[in-house]
Design a protein around this motif. Structure first.
Motif, PDB file in Angstrom:
ATOM      1  N   LYS A 218       0.458  -1.477  -0.060  1.00  0.00           N
ATOM      2  CA  LYS A 218      -0.148   0.121   0.228  1.00  0.00           C
ATOM      3  C   LYS A 218       0.678   1.186   0.727  1.00  0.00           C
ATOM      4  O   LYS A 218       2.181   1.439   0.752  1.00  0.00           O
ATOM      5  CB  LYS A 218      -1.219   0.319   1.089  1.00  0.00           C
ATOM      6  CG  LYS A 218      -0.609   0.257   2.414  1.00  0.00           C
ATOM      7  CD  LYS A 218      -0.962   0.114   3.687  1.00  0.00           C
ATOM      8  CE  LYS A 218      -2.297   1.805   3.629  1.00  0.00           C
ATOM      9  NZ  LYS A 218      -3.087   2.094   4.301  1.00  0.00           N
ATOM     10  N   GLN A 219       0.575   2.606  -0.728  1.00  0.00           N
ATOM     11  CA  GLN A 219       0.880   3.499  -0.336  1.00  0.00           C
ATOM     12  C   GLN A 219       0.915   4.004   0.695  1.00  0.00           C
ATOM     13  O   GLN A 219      -0.254   4.267   1.133  1.00  0.00           O
ATOM     14  CB  GLN A 219       0.580   4.209  -2.017  1.00  0.00           C
ATOM     15  CG  GLN A 219       1.057   3.779  -3.347  1.00  0.00           C
ATOM     16  CD  GLN A 219       2.186   4.396  -3.190  1.00  0.00           C
ATOM     17  OE1 GLN A 219       2.627   5.556  -3.627  1.00  0.00           O
ATOM     18  NE2 GLN A 219       3.290   3.263  -3.609  1.00  0.00           N
ATOM     19  N   PHE A 220       1.480   5.693   1.164  1.00  0.00           N
ATOM     20  CA  PHE A 220       0.779   5.971   2.479  1.00  0.00           C
ATOM     21  C   PHE A 220       0.789   7.496   2.126  1.00  0.00           C
ATOM     22  O   PHE A 220       0.742   7.724   2.780  1.00  0.00           O
ATOM     23  CB  PHE A 220       2.812   6.249   3.582  1.00  0.00           C
ATOM     24  CG  PHE A 220       2.480   6.131   5.310  1.00  0.00           C
ATOM     25  CD1 PHE A 220       2.064   5.118   5.092  1.00  0.00           C
ATOM     26  CD2 PHE A 220       2.105   7.521   5.501  1.00  0.00           C
ATOM     27  CE1 PHE A 220       2.075   5.351   6.625  1.00  0.00           C
ATOM     28  CE2 PHE A 220       2.168   7.400   6.996  1.00  0.00           C
ATOM     29  CZ  PHE A 220       1.946   6.822   7.054  1.00  0.00           C
TER      30      PHE A 220
ATOM     31  N   ALA B 263      11.577  11.058   8.574  1.00  0.00           N
ATOM     32  CA  ALA B 263      10.396  11.752   7.600  1.00  0.00           C
ATOM     33  C   ALA B 263       8.467  12.467   8.438  1.00  0.00           C
ATOM     34  O   ALA B 263       8.795  13.111   8.127  1.00  0.00           O
ATOM     35  CB  ALA B 263       9.521  11.200   6.471  1.00  0.00           C
ATOM     36  N   PHE B 264       8.171  11.210  10.090  1.00  0.00           N
ATOM     37  CA  PHE B 264       7.647  12.145  10.957  1.00  0.00           C
ATOM     38  C   PHE B 264       8.100  13.363  11.379  1.00  0.00           C
ATOM     39  O   PHE B 264       7.441  13.887  11.531  1.00  0.00           O
ATOM     40  CB  PHE B 264       7.440  10.638  11.536  1.00  0.00           C
ATOM     41  CG  PHE B 264       5.926   9.745  11.086  1.00  0.00           C
ATOM     42  CD1 PHE B 264       4.855  10.063  10.471  1.00  0.00           C
ATOM     43  CD2 PHE B 264       7.233   8.602  10.277  1.00  0.00           C
ATOM     44  CE1 PHE B 264       3.484   8.748   9.999  1.00  0.00           C
ATOM     45  CE2 PHE B 264       5.781   7.856   9.602  1.00  0.00           C
ATOM     46  CZ  PHE B 264       4.658   7.884   8.926  1.00  0.00           C
ATOM     47  N   VAL B 265       9.085  12.980  12.012  1.00  0.00           N
ATOM     48  CA  VAL B 265      10.010  13.655  12.954  1.00  0.00           C
ATOM     49  C   VAL B 265      10.063  14.984  12.050  1.00  0.00           C
ATOM     50  O   VAL B 265       9.468  16.191  12.730  1.00  0.00           O
ATOM     51  CB  VAL B 265      11.239  13.382  13.482  1.00  0.00           C
ATOM     52  CG1 VAL B 265      12.117  14.336  13.677  1.00  0.00           C
ATOM     53  CG2 VAL B 265      11.073  12.005  13.844  1.00  0.00           C
ATOM     54  N   ALA B 266      10.207  15.258  11.261  1.00  0.00           N
ATOM     55  CA  ALA B 266      10.312  16.293  10.591  1.00  0.00           C
ATOM     56  C   ALA B 266       8.787  17.003  10.048  1.00  0.00           C
ATOM     57  O   ALA B 266       8.437  17.958   9.680  1.00  0.00           O
ATOM     58  CB  ALA B 266      11.541  16.387   8.716  1.00  0.00           C
ATOM     59  N   GLY B 267       7.841  15.601   9.481  1.00  0.00           N
ATOM     60  CA  GLY B 267       6.613  16.550   8.904  1.00  0.00           C
ATOM     61  C   GLY B 267       5.722  16.555   9.641  1.00  0.00           C
ATOM     62  O   GLY B 267       4.780  17.757  10.240  1.00  0.00           O
ATOM     63  N   ILE B 268       5.851  16.364  11.171  1.00  0.00           N
ATOM     64  CA  ILE B 268       4.481  16.470  11.870  1.00  0.00           C
ATOM     65  C   ILE B 268       4.517  18.095  12.701  1.00  0.00           C
ATOM     66  O   ILE B 268       3.225  18.675  12.389  1.00  0.00           O
ATOM     67  CB  ILE B 268       4.307  15.597  12.904  1.00  0.00           C
ATOM     68  CG1 ILE B 268       4.103  14.220  12.858  1.00  0.00           C
ATOM     69  CG2 ILE B 268       3.494  15.409  14.568  1.00  0.00           C
ATOM     70  CD1 ILE B 268       4.262  13.276  13.427  1.00  0.00           C
TER      71      ILE B 268
ATOM     72  N   GLU C 271       1.292  16.420   2.227  1.00  0.00           N
ATOM     73  CA  GLU C 271       3.008  16.745   1.187  1.00  0.00           C
ATOM     74  C   GLU C 271       3.507  15.605   2.719  1.00  0.00           C
ATOM     75  O   GLU C 271       4.661  15.462   2.215  1.00  0.00           O
ATOM     76  CB  GLU C 271       3.270  17.993   1.691  1.00  0.00           C
ATOM     77  CG  GLU C 271       3.324  18.955   0.344  1.00  0.00           C
ATOM     78  CD  GLU C 271       3.528  20.063   0.355  1.00  0.00           C
ATOM     79  OE1 GLU C 271       3.263  20.994  -0.239  1.00  0.00           O
ATOM     80  OE2 GLU C 271       3.521  20.886   2.159  1.00  0.00           O
ATOM     81  N   ALA C 272       3.328  15.719   3.672  1.00  0.00           N
ATOM     82  CA  ALA C 272       3.575  15.240   4.704  1.00  0.00           C
ATOM     83  C   ALA C 272       3.598  13.855   5.080  1.00  0.00           C
ATOM     84  O   ALA C 272       4.572  12.848   4.438  1.00  0.00           O
ATOM     85  CB  ALA C 272       3.393  15.407   6.111  1.00  0.00           C
ATOM     86  N   THR C 273       2.714  13.614   4.385  1.00  0.00           N
ATOM     87  CA  THR C 273       2.798  11.610   3.653  1.00  0.00           C
ATOM     88  C   THR C 273       3.272  11.615   2.352  1.00  0.00           C
ATOM     89  O   THR C 273       3.678  10.449   2.366  1.00  0.00           O
ATOM     90  CB  THR C 273       0.876  11.495   3.320  1.00  0.00           C
ATOM     91  OG1 THR C 273       0.722  12.261   2.289  1.00  0.00           O
ATOM     92  CG2 THR C 273      -0.103  11.183   4.638  1.00  0.00           C
ATOM     93  N   GLN C 274       3.653  12.316   1.529  1.00  0.00           N
ATOM     94  CA  GLN C 274       4.337  12.111   0.228  1.00  0.00           C
ATOM     95  C   GLN C 274       5.679  11.540   0.802  1.00  0.00           C
ATOM     96  O   GLN C 274       6.432  10.750   0.344  1.00  0.00           O
ATOM     97  CB  GLN C 274       3.752  12.711  -0.834  1.00  0.00           C
ATOM     98  CG  GLN C 274       4.545  12.909  -2.141  1.00  0.00           C
ATOM     99  CD  GLN C 274       4.124  11.423  -2.706  1.00  0.00           C
ATOM    100  OE1 GLN C 274       2.664  10.942  -2.939  1.00  0.00           O
ATOM    101  NE2 GLN C 274       5.359  10.727  -2.790  1.00  0.00           N
ATOM    102  N   ARG C 275       5.641  12.396   1.404  1.00  0.00           N
ATOM    103  CA  ARG C 275       7.417  12.962   2.701  1.00  0.00           C
ATOM    104  C   ARG C 275       8.071  10.889   2.850  1.00  0.00           C
ATOM    105  O   ARG C 275       8.706  10.581   3.267  1.00  0.00           O
ATOM    106  CB  ARG C 275       7.888  14.030   3.236  1.00  0.00           C
ATOM    107  CG  ARG C 275       8.130  15.112   2.900  1.00  0.00           C
ATOM    108  CD  ARG C 275       9.001  15.858   2.276  1.00  0.00           C
ATOM    109  NE  ARG C 275       9.011  17.074   1.676  1.00  0.00           N
ATOM    110  CZ  ARG C 275       9.399  18.203   2.513  1.00  0.00           C
ATOM    111  NH1 ARG C 275      10.722  17.702   3.277  1.00  0.00           N
ATOM    112  NH2 ARG C 275       9.688  19.025   1.994  1.00  0.00           N
ATOM    113  N   VAL C 276       6.561  11.091   3.635  1.00  0.00           N
ATOM    114  CA  VAL C 276       6.836   9.453   4.836  1.00  0.00           C
ATOM    115  C   VAL C 276       6.840   8.722   3.487  1.00  0.00           C
ATOM    116  O   VAL C 276       8.515   7.615   2.334  1.00  0.00           O
ATOM    117  CB  VAL C 276       5.504   9.183   4.606  1.00  0.00           C
ATOM    118  CG1 VAL C 276       5.434   7.676   6.061  1.00  0.00           C
ATOM    119  CG2 VAL C 276       5.999   9.872   6.228  1.00  0.00           C
TER     120      VAL C 276
END
Lengths: 484, 297
Positions: A251-253, A421-426, A438-443
């Motif tokens: 699955k994609q995130f 990617a979560f650390v930076a995204g959240i 964008e955050a999910t795409q980064r993950v």
């Protein structure tokens, strides 16, 4: 002429010293003396022939710094008892932080430094050490003393039915700590839903003029824990399987569940529960803000209880409630598990397998485990016979209400690159510098980069060759003495 | 043969004396550099076997946006702090060269941050910048300048500038001492002659002081820019760890993260090689200009 001779002699002495110091196999003993050729060889003949279980006669342990007060002393005491009972020597090095273990292991391996046992963290074991082939399969190794461990303790270290780490610490969980005295004064109840939390936060902000909830946003590793909670609910309490599917490429995130989880966290900021201060607060400051009643709540792990009580003292009563329901129909599930363990490195001397196995038998005996683990004031000790904390007033509530809803931290499943990617995204989504999409795409990108650059494969065990398995499989494990 | 013997007789002792230094330099600098170059052609997590992947690590680095953003931050950091430190130090040196009251105190106070370790300075300023307890925001509140209250280390637009300010604060005293030495070496007669000729303070400054401290300026700028390229790790690591969301990431913090945290040792070494080449280009330019200036002086 004499000057030249003196200079040449001086240079010769300098070079000789340098060459001696760099010579492989020169090891510094505890007394500071330098011995050549490794100090264990003699011991092999003397002790090894007498009792195979005692191996070389010297057990080498490395591990991160013991952080709980009194724990290092307790280790010293138990180790001294072990040395006396079995007539062996144990050399221990507690140094550095838990996340430095891979570097410490690699340095030891390259330097030819013997290591029979190493401490590790569950995340490192599951995401790095096992797939790198640096940890031995312990499934058979633990059998003599396995029954002494709390139920489910080994689950966090079990991959594809094989055990890779020996848990030795306490099981953790997470929840929202709050100033119960202030809540009572304002006539507030523990919130169970997100809407209730918003109301509570508004009352606190209006009546007290303080930050409703503080978070140590400068401790980057603590941001993803918010996601674990939110994602558990947006996936209908199926977050672990969703992550496994994502990592396996099934699955994609970037789906609605993932986007919703980021948005739910961002909502905390938009509704004023979390404020900008949380983006620039470290753990010590978080405790200070809470203790000085400048914030009424904070999201905490059970490992935060002792330090926060130390700073709060008797100033006010502390309560705890579960992460609120952000998706109707789901239940609140918290990240947790036994985070500290020991592994046997794959470069450990096979002659010492028996000795290290005996050591684990020794430290898992109730009296010895209690000596060591009681310093942690543990809530869910990994050795079943060790008594749980008697001093923590929230212990019963945590054990009865929180532990049943505790699931494995997701960062014990996904690799560190994905976690970051979560650390930076959240915080970026929280502060409006990035959208949830964008955050999910980064993950997703982080995983794809990992696949391209490191040939990452989630189910690495399915492609390991017989040779790979051979390197991490112990042969002819010596029997050990098991004392009841 | 005779030539060789002559050479040995003339220089043998010299080479023998520098031999230990060459050996130590080779072991701890030259060998690791070549080893790093070798590793950069491999996929290696530091734990399992190395696998040759040719130039792929360099390809990965060229695609790594965080690395290039970190390089941009490194260059910005190096130039901003080098210029700011030297300009501030120059004017401080002029000020503290005068006979003002408490001159020794001010000189000592300006130099004091130089003696602090980066970790200490970073921790100190992290608390000063703290949004709740920090001196800066609380002072702004006190004087009713709430409009200037910022998330000094949490706002990605200003976090790097906040760190650069700390670096400038830490090193300005050191550069001030260099300039002070240069200014004190200028003969007083030159200023007297200029005054007689009708030159004002600014004219004296630009036509006497600035040209005569040019040597010092070059040395001071070289020291600061070299330092800013390779010694910004501690401050960034302590104050923000490269965050928020990589906005304060500098090349060194990202190289260390890649190599140790992500265990991409080959890629980390490829980054180091690229950074080495970039710094080398700047180094060559610096040497060229400094030598040219030296000969012209």
């Amino acid at each position: 002429m004499s000057k030249k001779i003196v200079t040449i002699m001086f240079i010769f002495v300098l070079l000789a010293g340098l060459v001696t110091a760099c010579k492989p196999g020169a090891t510094a003993t505890n007394e500071g003396a330098v011995e050549e050729g490794g100090s264990n060889e003699g011991a092999v003949e003397e002790v090894g022939t007498e009792d195979q279980a005692l191996g070389t006669g010297t057990l080498h342990i490395i591990g991160s710094e013991r952080t709980y007060p009194g724990e290092a002393d307790a280790w010293d005491e138990v180790i001294a008892d072990f040395e006396e009972e079995y007539g062996v020597t144990v050399e221990v090095k507690w140094q550095g932080a838990w996340n430095e273990i891979p570097q410490m292991l690699e340095t030891a391996r390259m330097a030819g430094e013997p290591v029979d046992i190493s401490s590790a963290g569950a995340g490192l074991v599951n995401t790095t050490l096992v797939r790198s082939g640096i940890a031995m399969d312990l499934t058979e190794y633990i059998q003599p003393f396995e029954s002494r461990f709390s139920e489910g303790s080994f689950l966090a270290y079990t991959i594809d039915g094989k055990v890779w780490g020996i848990p030795y610490g306490a099981s953790s969980t997470t929840g929202m700590l709050y100033n119960k005295t202030m809540f009572d004064e304002l006539g507030l109840e523990e919130p169970t839903t997100y809407e209730e939390l918003v109301e509570v936060s508004q009352v606190i902000a209006e009546e007290k003029g303080i930050i409703p909830m503080i978070h140590d946003g400068k401790a980057p590793w603590f941001w993803p824990i918010w996601f674990f909670e939110a994602y558990a609910q947006t996936t209908g309490n199926n977050s672990i399987q969703s992550v496994v599917d994502f990592l396996s490429g099934n699955k994609q995130f970037t789906g609605p569940e993932e986007i919703a989880a980021f948005e739910k966290i961002a909502q905390f900021y938009e509704d004023g529960i979390l404020t900008q201060e949380s983006l620039d607060t470290d753990t010590d400051a978080k405790f200070a803000v809470f203790a000085q009643e400048q914030a009424a709540m904070f999201y905490a792990g059970t490992w935060h209880l002792a330090p926060v009580r130390a700073v709060v003292g008797d100033a006010f009563e502390i309560g705890i409630f579960e992460f609120p329901i952000v998706v109707e129909g789901s239940i609140s599930q918290h990240g947790g598990g036994p985070g500290d363990c020991f592994i046997i490195p794959s470069f450990a001397d096979p002659a010492n397998y028996g000795l290290s196995r005996q050591f684990f038998e020794f430290i898992s005996r109730p009296e010895n485990a209690t000596k060591i683990l009681s310093n942690r004031d543990p809530l869910g000790p990994s050795i079943a016979a060790v008594p749980s904390t008697e001093t923590e007033p929230l212990a019963n509530e945590l054990v009865e209400e929180f532990y049943p809803n505790t699931i494995t931290f997701l960062d014990w499943i996904w690799p560190v690159e994905v976690n970051d990617a979560f650390v930076a995204g959240i915080p970026a989504v929280l502060s409006g510098n990035m959208t949830a999409e964008e955050a999910t795409q980064r993950v997703q990108d982080a995983l794809e980069t990992l696949i391209e650059e490191k040939e990452f494969q989630f189910d690495w065990w399915s492609t390991w060759t017989a040779e790979d398995w051979d390197k991490v499989t112990m042969k002819n494990l010596p029997e050990i003495e098991v004392k009841e | 043969m005779k030539k060789t013997m002559l050479f040995i007789r003339k220089y043998g002792l010299v080479y023998l004396m520098i031999l230990p230094a060459i050996i130590i330099y080779s072991i701890f600098v030259i060998y690791p550099m070549f080893k790093g170059l070798f590793v950069s052609f491999h996929r290696w997590d530091g734990l399992s076997e190395m696998k040759w992947i040719g130039l792929n690590n360099y390809r990965f680095v060229f695609k790594d946006q965080i690395f290039w953003n970190a390089m941009k931050n490194t260059l910005l950091f190096a130039f901003v702090v080098s210029i700011a430190k030297n300009v501030a130090a120059f004017f401080l040196a002029i000020l503290l060269n005068r006979n003002i009251k408490l001159r020794t105190f001010f000189r000592t106070a300006t130099f004091l941050p130089v003696t602090l370790a980066f970790v200490v300075a970073g921790m100190l300023w992290s608390w000063m910048y703290n949004p709740i307890f920090g001196l800066i925001n609380n002072f702004l509140k006190l004087v009713h300048l709430e409009i200037f209250i910022q998330g000094w280390l949490s706002d990605p637009k200003i976090a790097l500038w906040s760190i650069m300010f700390v670096d400038i604060w830490k090193w300005v005293g050191f550069h001030m001492v260099l300039f002070l030495t240069g200014i004190q070496a200028i003969p007083e007669e030159l200023y007297e002659a200029a005054r007689i000729d009708g030159a004002g303070r600014w004219q004296s400054l630009f036509h006497i002081t600035v040209p005569l401290v040019m040597q010092v300026t070059i040395v001071s700028f070289l020291l600061s820019i070299t330092g800013a390229f390779v010694s910004n790790y501690d401050l960034v690591y302590v104050m923000t760890g490269g965050g928020p969301f990589h906005s304060t990431e500098v090349a060194l913090t990202w190289i260390v993260s890649t190599t140790t945290r992500y265990a991409a040792v080959g890629k980390g070494n490829a980054m180091s090689m690229i950074m080495f080449l970039i710094v080398l280009v700047f180094g060559v330019f610096q040497m060229y200009f400094s030598q040219r200036n030296t000969y012209e002086m």
